[in-house]
Design an enzyme around this catalytic site. Structure first.
Site, PDB file in Angstrom:
ATOM      1  N   GLU A   1     -51.597 -91.169   5.018  1.00  0.00           N
ATOM      2  CA  GLU A   1     -52.718 -90.629   5.910  1.00  0.00           C
ATOM      3  C   GLU A   1     -53.242 -90.975   7.803  1.00  0.00           C
ATOM      4  OE1 GLU A   1     -55.660 -89.069   2.802  1.00  0.00           O
ATOM      5  OE2 GLU A   1     -56.371 -90.601   3.433  1.00  0.00           O
TER       6      GLU A   1
ATOM      7  N   GLY B   1     -73.202-105.857  -4.854  1.00  0.00           N
ATOM      8  CA  GLY B   1     -71.844-104.247  -4.360  1.00  0.00           C
ATOM      9  C   GLY B   1     -72.147-103.101  -4.768  1.00  0.00           C
TER      10      GLY B   1
ATOM     11  N   ALA C   1     -61.495 -94.305  -5.972  1.00  0.00           N
ATOM     12  CA  ALA C   1     -62.867 -94.278  -6.471  1.00  0.00           C
ATOM     13  C   ALA C   1     -63.268 -93.174  -7.635  1.00  0.00           C
ATOM     14  CB  ALA C   1     -63.272 -93.104  -4.901  1.00  0.00           C
TER      15      ALA C   1
ATOM     16  N   ASP D   1     -62.863-101.840  -7.730  1.00  0.00           N
ATOM     17  CA  ASP D   1     -61.460-102.975  -7.784  1.00  0.00           C
ATOM     18  C   ASP D   1     -61.538-104.384  -8.454  1.00  0.00           C
ATOM     19  OD1 ASP D   1     -60.543-100.362  -6.617  1.00  0.00           O
ATOM     20  OD2 ASP D   1     -61.171-101.256  -4.206  1.00  0.00           O
TER      21      ASP D   1
ATOM     22  N   GLY E   1     -70.335-100.197  -2.865  1.00  0.00           N
ATOM     23  CA  GLY E   1     -69.980 -99.300  -2.848  1.00  0.00           C
ATOM     24  C   GLY E   1     -69.535 -98.056  -4.229  1.00  0.00           C
ATOM     25  N   PHE E   2     -68.926 -97.099  -4.010  1.00  0.00           N
ATOM     26  CA  PHE E   2     -68.697 -96.517  -5.556  1.00  0.00           C
ATOM     27  C   PHE E   2     -69.006 -96.460  -6.548  1.00  0.00           C
ATOM     28  CE2 PHE E   2     -65.258 -94.657  -1.778  1.00  0.00           C
ATOM     29  CZ  PHE E   2     -65.582 -93.420  -2.040  1.00  0.00           C
TER      30      PHE E   2
END
Lengths: 420, 420
Positions: free
Chosen positions: A169, A10, A315, A302, A12-13
């Protein structure tokens, strides 16, 4: 001597930070992701609302890591982890590891109502964002060509389920689109008649933020014309309506466009490990972010929950965890033990439409224009890739001045009103 | 008095120019397109090769025309034209007209071999471009993870069929990607080993350009490592090969990525009119661009062919025709007759990789850097929307300096090697 192999699942962040920190360590690093790009998820709602292009918030993983001579990037899906045999299975092939960093992230959760997904898509990938963008833009088109007054109003009604940062948002951005961007573009409808409804089950918006901010966010959204329904749960979603309940009273909202921003669940890879997971499938890890009994396997972002100390799925947590496990592996290589992870909370931010935001920092809260400027700089700062930053800045500047949105594209052919 | 209604079908270069010119005339103008955006097709290959984003080369039609108070935009598909009854049918509904401008354009033609389409997609829409981009990028990924040497080479072989401007520009861009953009990104393959093969049935590239330029383009492509096969026809295309014949000798090229840039045919709307069309389905129009016997119906752009005076299917022809019919309608309104259309040829341009192009102007030809600068300014000048221009300029400047491409995204999940 053979160098130890570190496999990161992964990018991601969490995974990407770990990979970057291990770039100059004496290890062979393999980064596996099922997509070719790192996605800057906090701005995904801007792709969904036509403000940014997909490429503005995504960077090819190979490019980000290309200077790391010890790093190989594999585009593939990890199907299985053999904790005992210290190997992962990628697209049918076995790959052994000395250290494993699992950062496979999370997907949306419909809390057991997966049948709602087709009628209320969620926002986790670029494809999701393009699907949501398509639905929002086509709704105005269909309203314009609709003769029946009731159906027209349903096309002009947008329901967002979930009042966390993404929901807030999104609602703000759709309010913005209808009030400003599209205001002059149609002849038979006035986009300013659009209803944007934000539904939250808890008693205030942004429940993970400190108290007070949710109310501020609500007031700012209402200024944009967004209807905020707190203490309200969704009981049914279909193609043409959303049914909600509040104080025991059921109401049906006629709408053709619902968006799900209500919950996430960890990647199924967590459960498949055969170790302890929590209710949402997150792997329970020790203070040093390793799996109990497996000091060579770290789970971060996560996908992980630190035992007795749950952290929000944002994040900053993921990035700090990524850096921390990279540090722990480096320590282990020199014979030192792992150290426990401690989250340094920096604050929470959410943008509300154009030029407005709410922020919660360590010793203060902010809202309005100042918070938005902060939001802007934080997001530009963390956006990966110099080019992306310049392009995004420019698009935001342009949008700010003109109220325009750069990516108002309905791709694919027009399929008529039934094409929903 | 009721104002006459002008219906424009298609908002490509031809239709949009006509619509813009009629914006301040005493008519009710209705513009119908099956997509919500005007597409700047000459730069589509740049989206296909990850240099630009879809939104960079597309503008919402509503936005382009929003200031025209006499204009309504309909997102819909025209299924039928009733020349006698002076009406078009849009998504089942009848719409009458006093003047009709048909500018529905063209699609790709496989010359009767439509079964080749899945294995060799063409490049007409944004979706096409994203599909081609996906195939090019995933080919390198699959080559990286392929163990079999022969299969790996097939993944690294790209065949472009058709040596017109699109084929030449595509081949140059793929050559660029493999030689520069991706050169350092992989560990098991060297993208510079990629073969890019451009196949053209005629004896030189760019057959619609003047003689000599095709040869210049060929030499510049060969410098980029592209193999150019002229006098070569394609006899079969499948998922894993392309079979070509030259001088009676058949050769099979093992490739997993073929792209079709060989031919176009007019929109089926032309044939459906029941008037005279040519072999590729283009409506034969009089000198004033109207259908013989129907002075109130004009056909322009790629859908039309002026009797005895065929013109190339390029943007300048379409734009000039659009402006001309708008002028003719304005003349008719004041009682004056239509005037014949005369094409003012300004030149032909094709870019070849980075910082190189060929150009044919009225009294001279050019190639290399100077031609590229000309190409750049012409394309930026005609790109619609100030915002697009700035963003595209910036992305080109960035790409020029870094050899990077901003839109290297493989969207959707990785589906493994069979996912082709």
């Amino acid at each position: 001597m053979k160098r130890p192999r570190v496999v990161v699942v992964g990018a991601g962040f969490a995974g990407l930070q770990a990979a970057k920190r291990l770039g100059n360590r004496p290890v062979d690093l393999i980064v596996i992701d099922k997509r070719n790009h790192h996605l800057f998820q906090p701005l995904l709602y801007q792709v969904a609302t036509a403000a940014l292009n997909p490429a503005d918030i995504a960077s090819p993983i190979r490019r980000v890591l290309r200077r790391q001579a010890n790093t190989e990037v594999i585009l593939g899906e990890v199907e299985e982890v053999d904790l005992k045999g210290r190997a992962v299975k990628v697209d049918g092939e076995k790959l052994s590891y000395d250290y494993l960093i699992l950062a496979a992230g999370a997907t949306s959760s419909y809390f057991g109502n997966e049948r709602w997904e087709p009628d209320a898509p969620s926002l986790k990938t670029l494809s999701d964002a393009l699907e949501v963008r398509h639905r929002i833009l086509i709704a105005f088109e269909n309203a314009e060509s609709e003769d029946d007054e009731q159906a027209r109003q349903a096309w002009l009604t947008f329901v967002i389920i979930g009042g966390g940062p993404t929901g807030v948002e999104l609602a703000g951005a759709i309010g913005e689109i209808s009030r400003h961007t599209l205001a002059a573009d149609f002849r038979w409808i006035d986009p300013r008649d659009a209803r944007v409804i934000l539904v939250e089950a808890k008693e205030s918006l942004l429940p993970t933020f400190g108290s007070g901010l949710g109310l501020k966010a609500q007031r700012r959204l209402e200024k944009l014309g967004v209807e905020v329904l707190t203490n309200t749960s969704v009981v049914e979603i279909a193609a043409t309506f959303v049914r909600v309940v509040s104080d025991g009273v059921e109401t049906q909202i006629e709408t053709k466009t619902s968006i799900w921003a209500a919950g996430i669940q960890a990647s199924p890879l967590g459960k498949a490990l055969g170790v302890e997971v929590d209710r949402s499938g997150r792997v329970k890890v020790s203070q040093d972010l390793s799996i109990p009994g497996h000091p060579e396997v770290f789970v971060i972002g996560d996908l992980a929950v630190v035992i007795d100390e749950p952290l929000p799925a944002v994040a900053p947590v993921a990035m700090q965890q990524g850096r921390h496990v990279a540090g722990n592996i480096a320590r282990n290589l020199t014979g030192l033990p792992s150290t426990p992870f401690a989250y340094r909370e920096k604050g929470m931010l959410a943008a509300i439409g154009r030029a407005s935001a709410v922020a919660e920092l360590k010793h203060m809260t902010m809202s309005g224009w100042t918070a938005w400027i902060l939001w802007l700089f934080v997001h530009i700062f963390y956006l990966i890739g110099f080019r992306n930053r310049v392009i995004v800045m420019l698009q935001w500047a342009w949008a700010y001045v003109t109220h325009e949105r750069g990516a108002r594209l309905i791709t694919g052919e027009h399929r008529g009103r039934s094409g929903r």
